[in-house]
Design a protein around this motif. Sequence first.
Motif, mmCIF file in Angstrom:
data_model
loop_
_atom_site.group_PDB
_atom_site.id
_atom_site.type_symbol
_atom_site.label_atom_id
_atom_site.label_comp_id
_atom_site.label_asym_id
_atom_site.label_seq_id
_atom_site.Cartn_x
_atom_site.Cartn_y
_atom_site.Cartn_z
ATOM 1 N N LYS A 49 0.985 -1.262 0.001
ATOM 2 C CA LYS A 49 -0.197 -0.152 -0.123
ATOM 3 C C LYS A 49 0.847 1.041 0.032
ATOM 4 O O LYS A 49 0.628 2.134 -0.741
ATOM 5 N N THR A 50 1.737 1.425 1.050
ATOM 6 C CA THR A 50 2.714 2.472 0.922
ATOM 7 C C THR A 50 3.566 2.705 -0.203
ATOM 8 O O THR A 50 3.595 3.712 -0.845
ATOM 9 N N THR A 51 3.924 1.541 -0.749
ATOM 10 C CA THR A 51 4.738 1.464 -2.157
ATOM 11 C C THR A 51 3.798 2.180 -3.043
ATOM 12 O O THR A 51 4.506 2.970 -3.783
ATOM 13 N N LYS B 154 6.881 8.353 3.120
ATOM 14 C CA LYS B 154 7.112 7.342 3.958
ATOM 15 C C LYS B 154 5.879 6.985 4.871
ATOM 16 O O LYS B 154 4.807 7.578 4.848
ATOM 17 N N SER B 155 5.743 5.687 5.414
ATOM 18 C CA SER B 155 4.667 5.282 6.051
ATOM 19 C C SER B 155 4.234 6.112 7.366
ATOM 20 O O SER B 155 5.255 6.195 8.161
ATOM 21 N N PRO B 156 3.208 6.481 7.669
ATOM 22 C CA PRO B 156 2.614 7.130 8.662
ATOM 23 C C PRO B 156 2.237 6.222 9.617
ATOM 24 O O PRO B 156 1.128 6.808 10.614
ATOM 25 N N ILE C 20 -5.249 6.705 1.785
ATOM 26 C CA ILE C 20 -5.783 6.008 2.887
ATOM 27 C C ILE C 20 -5.343 4.591 3.148
ATOM 28 O O ILE C 20 -6.083 3.899 2.455
ATOM 29 N N GLU C 21 -4.305 4.144 3.857
ATOM 30 C CA GLU C 21 -4.176 2.956 4.008
ATOM 31 C C GLU C 21 -5.012 2.340 5.670
ATOM 32 O O GLU C 21 -5.330 3.067 6.252
ATOM 33 N N TRP C 22 -5.354 1.143 5.324
ATOM 34 C CA TRP C 22 -6.551 0.838 6.398
ATOM 35 C C TRP C 22 -7.896 1.718 6.355
ATOM 36 O O TRP C 22 -8.173 1.923 7.622
HETATM 37 MG MG LIG Z 1 1.900 0.895 4.824
#
Ligand SMILES: [Mg+2]
Length: 150
Positions: free
Chosen positions: A39-41, A57-59, A107-109
């Motif tokens: 997801k972040t990628t 970067k991943s938050p 938005i992740e998750w």
């Molecule tokens: Mg992530």
Amino acid sequence: MEVFEINREEELDQLAKYILLNYPDKRFFALYGPLGAGKTTFIKYLSKQLGVIDSVKSPTYTLANMYKTQEGKKIYHLDLFRIKDSIEWLDIGIDDYFEDPNAVIFIEWPEKIVDLLPKDRTIFIHINPDPDTQKRKIVILLSDEQENYA
Ligand SMILES: [Mg+2]
Ligand SMILES: Nc1ncnc2c1ncn2[C@@H]1O[C@H](COP(=O)(O)OP(=O)(O)O)[C@@H](O)[C@H]1O
């Protein structure tokens, strides 16, 4: 619904271009997938296409990162892994970001707050990694399709 097979990470560059070109009215990107799915990628590749020069970067610990594009457009990158539900989310007040009409929001998750997303402005992206290979299946859905997607 559109389905893409991604064999190598670099192929995300083309897919990011394709999505931004074909869904120009979407400014909410809800990314689903297990930990490590990518997801972040993928958000990194989408951000790059949008002209973000900051490092993405991943938050996971900060909940939200903000980046700016070359033209000064704001990009919010949220990771709701640690959020309990939409009530906690509203308490924290991060939904204020949603009101900026020019911002792009990744938005992740998103499972936790899916009821708060504006249906007509959201694209739903599911990343399904193959456990045996590095390959990913990426499924793109609009809101009505998302509701029927298991
Ligand atoms: Mg992530
Ligand atoms: N399409 C891809 N192909 C190969 N490796 C990938 C791909 N997407 C992500 N990865 C790798 O998988 C790992 C986890 O990715 P990440 O984006 O942090 O996942 P998530 O945000 O879903 O937890 C990283 O090391 C990343 O380089």
